[in-house]
Write a protein that holds these residues in place. Structure first.
Motif, short mmCIF file in Angstrom:
data_model
loop_
_atom_site.label_atom_id
_atom_site.label_comp_id
_atom_site.label_asym_id
_atom_site.label_seq_id
_atom_site.Cartn_x
_atom_site.Cartn_y
_atom_site.Cartn_z
N ILE A 1 0.85 -1.18 0.00
CA ILE A 1 0.00 0.00 0.00
C ILE A 1 0.89 1.23 0.00
O ILE A 1 1.87 1.31 0.75
N THR A 2 0.57 2.19 -0.86
CA THR A 2 1.36 3.41 -0.96
C THR A 2 0.86 4.46 0.03
O THR A 2 -0.14 4.26 0.73
N THR A 3 1.57 5.57 0.07
CA THR A 3 1.19 6.66 0.96
C THR A 3 -0.22 7.16 0.66
O THR A 3 -0.98 7.52 1.57
N SER A 4 -0.59 7.16 -0.60
CA SER A 4 -1.91 7.65 -1.00
C SER A 4 -3.01 6.62 -0.81
O SER A 4 -4.19 6.92 -1.01
N GLY A 5 -2.62 5.40 -0.43
CA GLY A 5 -3.61 4.36 -0.19
C GLY A 5 -3.83 3.41 -1.35
O GLY A 5 -4.69 2.52 -1.26
N ALA A 6 -3.08 3.57 -2.43
CA ALA A 6 -3.20 2.64 -3.55
C ALA A 6 -2.65 1.28 -3.14
O ALA A 6 -1.59 1.20 -2.52
N THR A 7 -3.37 0.24 -3.48
CA THR A 7 -2.99 -1.10 -3.04
C THR A 7 -2.68 -2.01 -4.23
O THR A 7 -3.20 -1.84 -5.33
N THR A 8 -1.83 -2.99 -3.96
CA THR A 8 -1.50 -4.05 -4.92
C THR A 8 -1.61 -5.37 -4.20
O THR A 8 -1.16 -5.49 -3.05
N TYR A 9 -2.23 -6.35 -4.85
CA TYR A 9 -2.38 -7.68 -4.27
C TYR A 9 -1.88 -8.73 -5.25
O TYR A 9 -2.08 -8.61 -6.46
N ALA A 10 -1.26 -9.77 -4.70
CA ALA A 10 -0.95 -10.94 -5.52
C ALA A 10 -2.27 -11.56 -5.95
O ALA A 10 -3.26 -11.54 -5.20
N ASP A 11 -2.28 -12.13 -7.15
CA ASP A 11 -3.51 -12.76 -7.64
C ASP A 11 -4.02 -13.82 -6.68
O ASP A 11 -5.23 -14.01 -6.52
N SER A 12 -3.11 -14.51 -6.02
CA SER A 12 -3.49 -15.62 -5.15
C SER A 12 -4.20 -15.17 -3.88
O SER A 12 -4.84 -15.99 -3.21
N VAL A 13 -4.09 -13.89 -3.52
CA VAL A 13 -4.72 -13.41 -2.28
C VAL A 13 -5.80 -12.37 -2.54
O VAL A 13 -6.55 -12.02 -1.61
N ALA A 14 -5.90 -11.88 -3.77
CA ALA A 14 -6.88 -10.83 -4.08
C ALA A 14 -8.29 -11.32 -3.75
O ALA A 14 -8.65 -12.46 -4.06
N GLY A 15 -9.04 -10.45 -3.08
CA GLY A 15 -10.40 -10.80 -2.69
C GLY A 15 -10.49 -11.48 -1.34
O GLY A 15 -11.59 -11.59 -0.77
N ARG A 16 -9.35 -11.91 -0.79
CA ARG A 16 -9.35 -12.56 0.52
C ARG A 16 -8.56 -11.75 1.55
O ARG A 16 -8.88 -11.78 2.74
N PHE A 17 -7.51 -11.09 1.10
CA PHE A 17 -6.67 -10.29 1.99
C PHE A 17 -6.96 -8.81 1.78
O PHE A 17 -7.24 -8.37 0.67
N THR A 18 -6.83 -8.05 2.87
CA THR A 18 -6.99 -6.60 2.79
C THR A 18 -5.84 -5.94 3.55
O THR A 18 -5.61 -6.26 4.73
N ILE A 19 -5.13 -5.04 2.89
CA ILE A 19 -4.05 -4.31 3.53
C ILE A 19 -4.51 -2.89 3.83
O ILE A 19 -5.23 -2.28 3.04
#
Length: 120
Positions: free
Chosen positions: A51-69
């Motif tokens: 997660i960046t300073t502005s709140g933009a997030t990146t997720y691995a495909d394997s965790v997208a939809g299950r994990f939240t940062i």
């Protein structure tokens, strides 16, 4: 000068949830990208989420939809909420931050790692 302290790992059954936390302390001016990486036995370390300073997030495909940062800039803390955990999520999880020190230099820091085990 800087410490990253992780907490929240443990053992859980498939389908369960865990919350990881990483608190940074020390000679910190600001933190840009905050991230969580994981390394399973016999595999390379991989990005789970960041997660960046502005709140933009990146997720691995394997965790997208299950994990939240998420992050709390006032507390220099990043949280990884992990739901619907699967056995393949079993790994040591490391937090990783790009930190600007008070003298203006930027370094990359790693936490000590916390074990997450998903098993029935």
């Amino acid at each position: 000068q800087v410490q990253l302290v992780e907490s929240g790992g443990g053992s859980v059954q498939p389908g369960g949830s865990l919350t990881l936390s990483c608190a940074a302390s020390g000679n910190i001016l600001s933190i840009t990208t905050m991230g969580w990486y994981r390394q399973a036995p016999g595999k390379q370390r991989e990005l789970a989420a960041d997660i960046t300073t502005s709140g933009a997030t990146t997720y691995a495909d394997s965790v997208a939809g299950r994990f939240t940062i998420s992050r709390d800039n006032a507390k220099n803390t990043v949280i990884l909420q992990m739901n619907s955990l699967k056995p393949e999520d079993t790994a040591v999880y490391y937090c990783n931050h790009y930190i600007r020190l008070r003298d203006g230099t930027v370094y990359n820091y790693w936490g000590q790692g916390t074990q997450v085990t998903v098993s029935s």
